[in-house]
Design a protein around this motif. Structure first.
Motif, mmCIF file in Angstrom:
data_model
loop_
_atom_site.group_PDB
_atom_site.id
_atom_site.type_symbol
_atom_site.label_atom_id
_atom_site.label_comp_id
_atom_site.label_asym_id
_atom_site.label_seq_id
_atom_site.Cartn_x
_atom_site.Cartn_y
_atom_site.Cartn_z
ATOM 1 N N GLU A 97 -7.041 8.303 -0.114
ATOM 2 C CA GLU A 97 -5.588 8.250 -0.233
ATOM 3 C C GLU A 97 -5.032 7.197 0.738
ATOM 4 O O GLU A 97 -5.388 6.031 0.625
ATOM 5 C CB GLU A 97 -4.975 9.637 -0.026
ATOM 6 C CG GLU A 97 -5.343 10.589 -1.164
ATOM 7 C CD GLU A 97 -4.526 11.850 -1.179
ATOM 8 O OE1 GLU A 97 -3.810 12.113 -0.199
ATOM 9 O OE2 GLU A 97 -4.616 12.583 -2.186
ATOM 10 N N LEU A 98 -4.183 7.582 1.688
ATOM 11 C CA LEU A 98 -3.521 6.586 2.535
ATOM 12 C C LEU A 98 -4.061 6.584 3.966
ATOM 13 O O LEU A 98 -3.331 6.278 4.912
ATOM 14 C CB LEU A 98 -2.014 6.836 2.539
ATOM 15 C CG LEU A 98 -1.323 6.610 1.183
ATOM 16 C CD1 LEU A 98 0.153 6.973 1.261
ATOM 17 C CD2 LEU A 98 -1.483 5.169 0.709
ATOM 18 N N ILE A 130 0.827 -1.212 0.000
ATOM 19 C CA ILE A 130 0.000 0.000 0.000
ATOM 20 C C ILE A 130 0.865 1.267 0.000
ATOM 21 O O ILE A 130 0.850 2.050 -0.951
ATOM 22 C CB ILE A 130 -0.940 0.027 1.214
ATOM 23 C CG1 ILE A 130 -1.738 -1.273 1.316
ATOM 24 C CG2 ILE A 130 -1.882 1.229 1.131
ATOM 25 C CD1 ILE A 130 -2.685 -1.541 0.201
ATOM 26 N N TYR A 158 -7.564 4.372 -2.564
ATOM 27 C CA TYR A 158 -6.663 5.530 -2.614
ATOM 28 C C TYR A 158 -7.396 6.747 -3.183
ATOM 29 O O TYR A 158 -7.215 7.873 -2.710
ATOM 30 C CB TYR A 158 -5.437 5.202 -3.458
ATOM 31 C CG TYR A 158 -4.358 6.265 -3.423
ATOM 32 C CD1 TYR A 158 -3.341 6.210 -2.472
ATOM 33 C CD2 TYR A 158 -4.354 7.327 -4.314
ATOM 34 C CE1 TYR A 158 -2.351 7.182 -2.421
ATOM 35 C CE2 TYR A 158 -3.380 8.303 -4.272
ATOM 36 C CZ TYR A 158 -2.372 8.232 -3.325
ATOM 37 O OH TYR A 158 -1.412 9.201 -3.279
ATOM 38 N N TYR A 166 -9.638 1.306 4.002
ATOM 39 C CA TYR A 166 -9.111 0.014 3.552
ATOM 40 C C TYR A 166 -9.628 -1.107 4.460
ATOM 41 O O TYR A 166 -10.044 -2.160 3.980
ATOM 42 C CB TYR A 166 -7.587 0.030 3.566
ATOM 43 C CG TYR A 166 -6.959 0.970 2.557
ATOM 44 C CD1 TYR A 166 -6.458 0.506 1.350
ATOM 45 C CD2 TYR A 166 -6.852 2.336 2.819
ATOM 46 C CE1 TYR A 166 -5.866 1.363 0.434
ATOM 47 C CE2 TYR A 166 -6.265 3.201 1.914
ATOM 48 C CZ TYR A 166 -5.776 2.711 0.723
ATOM 49 O OH TYR A 166 -5.201 3.571 -0.176
ATOM 50 N N ARG A 209 -6.462 0.739 -5.298
ATOM 51 C CA ARG A 209 -6.423 2.023 -6.012
ATOM 52 C C ARG A 209 -7.724 2.794 -5.818
ATOM 53 O O ARG A 209 -7.717 4.020 -5.681
ATOM 54 C CB ARG A 209 -6.147 1.764 -7.490
ATOM 55 C CG ARG A 209 -5.973 3.022 -8.316
ATOM 56 C CD ARG A 209 -5.285 2.695 -9.609
ATOM 57 N NE ARG A 209 -5.227 3.824 -10.519
ATOM 58 C CZ ARG A 209 -4.255 4.045 -11.374
ATOM 59 N NH1 ARG A 209 -3.237 3.214 -11.415
ATOM 60 N NH2 ARG A 209 -4.266 5.083 -12.176
ATOM 61 N N LEU A 244 -0.930 2.395 -6.894
ATOM 62 C CA LEU A 244 -2.151 2.923 -6.305
ATOM 63 C C LEU A 244 -2.409 4.357 -6.717
ATOM 64 O O LEU A 244 -3.544 4.843 -6.640
ATOM 65 C CB LEU A 244 -2.076 2.853 -4.772
ATOM 66 C CG LEU A 244 -2.539 1.560 -4.102
ATOM 67 C CD1 LEU A 244 -1.672 0.380 -4.503
ATOM 68 C CD2 LEU A 244 -2.535 1.721 -2.587
ATOM 69 N N HIS A 245 -1.374 5.053 -7.161
ATOM 70 C CA HIS A 245 -1.495 6.482 -7.443
ATOM 71 C C HIS A 245 -2.218 6.720 -8.769
ATOM 72 O O HIS A 245 -1.959 6.023 -9.755
ATOM 73 C CB HIS A 245 -0.118 7.134 -7.488
ATOM 74 C CG HIS A 245 0.647 6.975 -6.212
ATOM 75 N ND1 HIS A 245 1.980 7.313 -6.085
ATOM 76 C CD2 HIS A 245 0.283 6.498 -4.997
ATOM 77 C CE1 HIS A 245 2.387 7.059 -4.870
ATOM 78 N NE2 HIS A 245 1.383 6.569 -4.183
#
Length: 914
Positions: free
Chosen positions: A86-87, A36, A82, A92, A79, A42-43
């Motif tokens: 995002e993070l 991750i 994300y 998640y 993704r 993922l971006h």
């Protein structure tokens, strides 16, 4: 098969929520970091097609360091997370919990094929709360299991509808099954095993055959005493279609991994590299170990590699009894399920298939895997286990003697499992809590000691981290990664001698190169970072740069595709003032990875060193194409455009600086250079705003303070410049240009001759040969009407700069006044004289600002963690000034020189009484 109702769905979803709601507060731990946090796939800036070219961890499948775990659909869901948050880990974990609830509900529907309604619900509840699933549900990377299971079960349910009236074949469900199998496999490799379960279901459940009946029919056919029944032919057709589809998927999968197996070390799976019979005995013993975890999940561990389970090296090892007992029990169930045709035997058979077939990819049967035991791979096998338990409970509860007791025991199991699952979730809160909980279960795994050390290291607690890393080396003395971790921690503690010794120890443990044998096949690529780390350490000593270069070249000779070695070597070559060789190193790295924005950025820095700004700008632009938010590329390309002096480039430079401050809102350099751009465009008010923002963020920002004062002095706001200069000189009392400007303002605006005199005397204390300061002090003497002192002062100044005509002219003026009987009060503004050739305040300010603002940093990897990556940057000194003036600077100097000469002529006419 009875349909499931809303109450049952609500019950299962409610139980899942009750068990896993606390997982929402856990972070990214263990493998989540690589999958991750460090995964660029993922971006949104990464093209979607890249997901289908890279492995689960974002490494190209073509590279040998790839784990060959091809799960693009799982990465696609990461993704989507994300894009939403995002993070931030909560989303998640929430999606994982939802997927687990979905699997539990679909599993209930599957159970209805073999169990009654009550037993089906019990099996589903047992599955929903089983503690073995915490790794798959609470660990974000476990989503691969969850997604694969959804399509796994959906494919099986679809296949159960392939039997039509009169035993005819319904092809639509079969086609859908093949599609769902492919999707399940793209989520995780074990999804393909559902085909085996479909085959068993077709033969023994749908067609009702038993093993004795199949043997009799086959025997008669082979002896020519009978023909194959039509129903069996139809079954064969369906099986052939399934097997052909499976074979096609396997061929595609092999092509994707380019016929290469991943590289694992003996630390990941010690039995895989052990001789016979140790390898076979240990692998067989792992089966009852996994079964025991399903039966008694009291001691769970996130990592079962290395020395967790000691090897079985003898037939006399007592643990072989566990293996023997397990196979006897399994064999008994197998014979019962295949020999008899009752409903009970069918249920047991399907339960055994669900336990065994999905586990085959992790069993080391066909190829070695990178672990000894992994709890998350038991996610699907636990379904078969839960069916067996529910079926056994059903048999016991029908007897009136045990009915009450069976309910009490079942309630206790579900309750204790739920509490264990809830409690186990907290272990995944952080890496420290996770690995500390694992050490309570197993202290013989060096990797766990290392990972606790990593967790403490991330908190900058290097002293405690060192203790755990050292313990890892004691538990596993030949663990290369542990010695690398010790070396890195010593370096962080500035104990370079011990750090070098640790790196040398790790290097000595590296296998020797065997001629003709591929090096990468015998060691994990991450272990080669010992050469990088050791070189990065010793290159701090200027006398050992060649030695460091030799280490980089050694790493490259071992792996010609070792990209990081080229990157680190390129940086070293720049330090050794060998930009052409550095260019070669970066170009070689780009051959291996043309989509790495950092590499294009580093190459741009090389071109700056080679004095090729146009090529540098092209490479900065290439880096920004790959990563529009590459902060250093945004910043330095903007400065390069600014320094070029081309007016047409200024809007783009401004745009990039605005993007930079959006990414780095707390970096004063961005605001300062926006201010310099505004000054270039004569936008004084805007320049003032940007300079003030820079100073607000960094109160001691030398160039921002000086240039803001200069801006005020150039816009007739000299009195506003004075407090700014006071602040500048408070931080930098030796700032000569600041002292000159302050003296100028005191002399001409405040009429404070004494204050100006102190400024110029201070300059001469620091630099007695400073022509500008010396000349302005002469002006002060002239203002004080001390003509003889002014004459001596100008003579001394002329000796310092004999070719400066204005000094000679001023000396002649003073001598004329001395010889004259009358003395006229002169209009002799120091600032105007200071603006002559001697004063280079505007020009010097531009030179100084560029030197302070450019962050020409090489992106490099420093002290790679074992099993992790970290990027750091090496920057130039903030106070380093550029050693040359640009064409624009020279033109500005000349322009000011001409204006100053005109003012001097006017002053001389006044002094001569004209």
């Amino acid at each position: 098969m009875a349909d499931i109702n809303l109450k049952e769905i609500t019950l299962i979803v409610g139980v899942v929520t009750a068990c896993y709601w606390n997982s929402l507060f856990c972070g990214f731990v263990f493998d989540d970091v690589s999958a991750i946090l460090d995964n660029k796939d993922l971006h949104p800036s990464t093209p979607l097609k890249t997901l289908f070219q890279n492995d689960f961890w974002g490494t190209p499948m073509s590279e040998e360091r790839s784990h060959k775990s091809y799960r693009p659909l799982t990465v696609l869901t990461f993704r989507l997370n994300y894009l939403l948050s995002e993070l931030k880990p909560m989303s998640y974990h929430l999606l994982n919990m939802i997927f687990h609830a979905v699997v539990s509900v679909i599993f209930l529907k599957v159970c209805r094929l073999f169990l009654d309604n009550k037993s089906s619900v019990i099996a589903s509840l047992l599955f929903a709360v089983h503690p073995i699933h915490t790794e798959a549900v609470t660990g974000v990377v476990g989503r691969a299991e969850l997604l694969s299971s959804i399509f796994f079960l959906a494919a099986f349910l679809s296949y159960t509808r392939s039997k039509g009236p009169d035993n005819s074949i319904v092809w639509t469900p079969i086609a859908l099954t093949v599609f769902l199998v492919a999707v399940a496999t793209l989520c995780k490799e074990q999804g393909i095993t559902v085909v085996g379960i479909c085959c068993v279901y077709e033969v023994f459940i749908a067609q009702g055959y038993t093993l004795p009946l199949l043997c009799t029919t086959a025997g008669q056919f082979l002896r020519g005493k009978g023909s194959i029944p039509f129903s069996m032919l139809q079954t064969l057709v369906k099986l052939i279609v399934l097997m052909f589809s499976t074979l096609l998927l396997v061929v595609i999968r092999v092509q994707v991994i380019q016929s290469q197996l991943p590289v694992f070390t003996r630390f990941d799976n010690p039995a895989a590299v052990s001789p016979t019979p140790t390898r076979q005995l240990t692998f067989n013993y792992l089966l009852p170990v996994n079964a025991w975890l399903l039966l008694n999940p009291s001691e769970l561990c996130c990592d079962w590699t290395m020395g967790t389970i000691p090897l079985i090296e003898s037939l006399l090892d007592i643990r072989n009894l566990a293996t023997f007992t397990f196979f006897c029990f399994l064999g008994t169930l197998g014979v019962f399920s295949l020999r008899y045709s009752g409903d009970s035997s069918k249920t047991v058979l399907m339960a055994l298939c669900l336990m065994a077939l999905p586990f085959i990819p992790a069993s080391n049967l066909f190829f070695p895997v990178g672990f000894v035991v992994a709890e998350r791979v038991l996610y699907v096998p636990s379904m078969g286990f839960c069916i067996l338990v529910a079926h056994g409970w059903q048999k016991i509860s029908t007897k009136s003697v045990f009915k009450k007791l069976s309910w009490i025991c079942l309630s206790m199991v579900i309750l204790t499992h739920s509490l264990k699952t809830f409690h186990r979730n907290w272990d995944w809160e952080s890496e420290y809590t996770l690995f500390m909980s694992a050490l309570k279960v197993n202290k013989n795994n060096a990797k766990l000691w290392n990972n606790v050390g990593h967790a403490l290291e991330n908190e900058k607690n290097f002293e405690r981290a060192l203790k755990y890393f050292l313990q890892a080396t004691h538990v596993q003395p030949d663990d290369i990664g542990a010695h690398m971790n010790v070396g890195r921690t010593y370096k962080n503690l500035n104990r370079t001698k011990e750090a070098e010794e640790s790196y040398m120890m790790a290097k000595s443990l590296m296998p020797q190169i065997i001629p003709g044998k591929k090096y990468a096949a015998r060691i994990a690529p991450n272990h080669l970072n010992v050469y990088i780390n050791l070189a990065n350490l010793i290159r701090a000593n200027e006398s050992r740069l060649e030695e460091a270069d030799q280490l980089y070249r050694q790493a490259i000779s071992m792996r010609p595709d070792f990209k990081q070695a080229y990157i680190s070597r390129g940086e070293l070559l720049l330090k050794m003032n060998k930009p052409l060789k550095a260019k070669e190193a970066y170009l070689k790295a780009l051959e291996l990875d043309r989509n790495n924005a950092d590499l294009w950025y580093n190459l741009a820095i090389v071109y700056i060193e080679l004095k090729e700004p146009n090529e540098a700008l092209k490479n900065f632009n290439r880096a920004l194409e790959l990563n529009p938010k590459h902060k250093l590329a945004l910043f330095n390309s903007a400065i390069l455009m600014q320094e070029s002096g081309e007016v047409k480039l200024r809007p783009e430079a401004r745009k990039r600086l605005l993007s930079y401050i959006n990414e780095e809102p707390l970096d004063a350099n961005g605001y300062f250079n926006l201010g310099m751009l505004a000054m270039d465009d004569k936008k004084d008010n805007e320049a003032e705003v940007w300079m003030k923002k820079a100073i607000k963020l960094q109160a001691d920002f030398r160039s921002a303070l000086f240039n803001l004062a200069l801006l005020y002095s150039q816009t007739s706001k000299e009195l506003k410049a004075l407090p700014i200069l006071e602040e500048l000189l408070r931080y930098y009392p030796d700032h000569i240009k600041g002292l000159i400007l302050k003296g100028d303002i005191l002399m001409n605006q405040k009429k404070d001759i004494l204050g100006a005199k102190k400024c110029f005397e201070r300059i001469l204390e620091m630099d007695p040969s400073n022509v500008q300061g010396k000349h302005n002090l002469c002006v002060v003497y002239f203002e004080e009407k001390d003509l003889l002192k002014a004459e001596r002062c100008l003579l001394e100044t002329l000796a310092l700069a004999p070719h400066e005509e204005y000094i000679q002219r001023h000396l002649n003026i003073v001598r004329d006044k001395i010889s004259s009987s009358s003395f006229i009060q002169p209009i002799f503004p120091t600032s105007k004289i200071s603006s002559v050739e001697g004063q280079k305040i505007p020009t010097e300010s531009v030179k100084e600002s560029r030197g302070e603002s450019r962050q020409t940093q090489i992106v490099k990897t420093s002290d790679n963690k074992s099993q992790s990556k970290s990027n750091k940057q090496l920057g130039k000194d903030r106070d380093e000034e550029t050693p040359h003036k640009t064409t624009k600077d020279i033109k500005e100097i000349e322009k000011k020189r001409v204006a100053a000469l005109k003012r001097l002529e006017e002053i001389e006419r006044i002094l001569n009484g004209e």
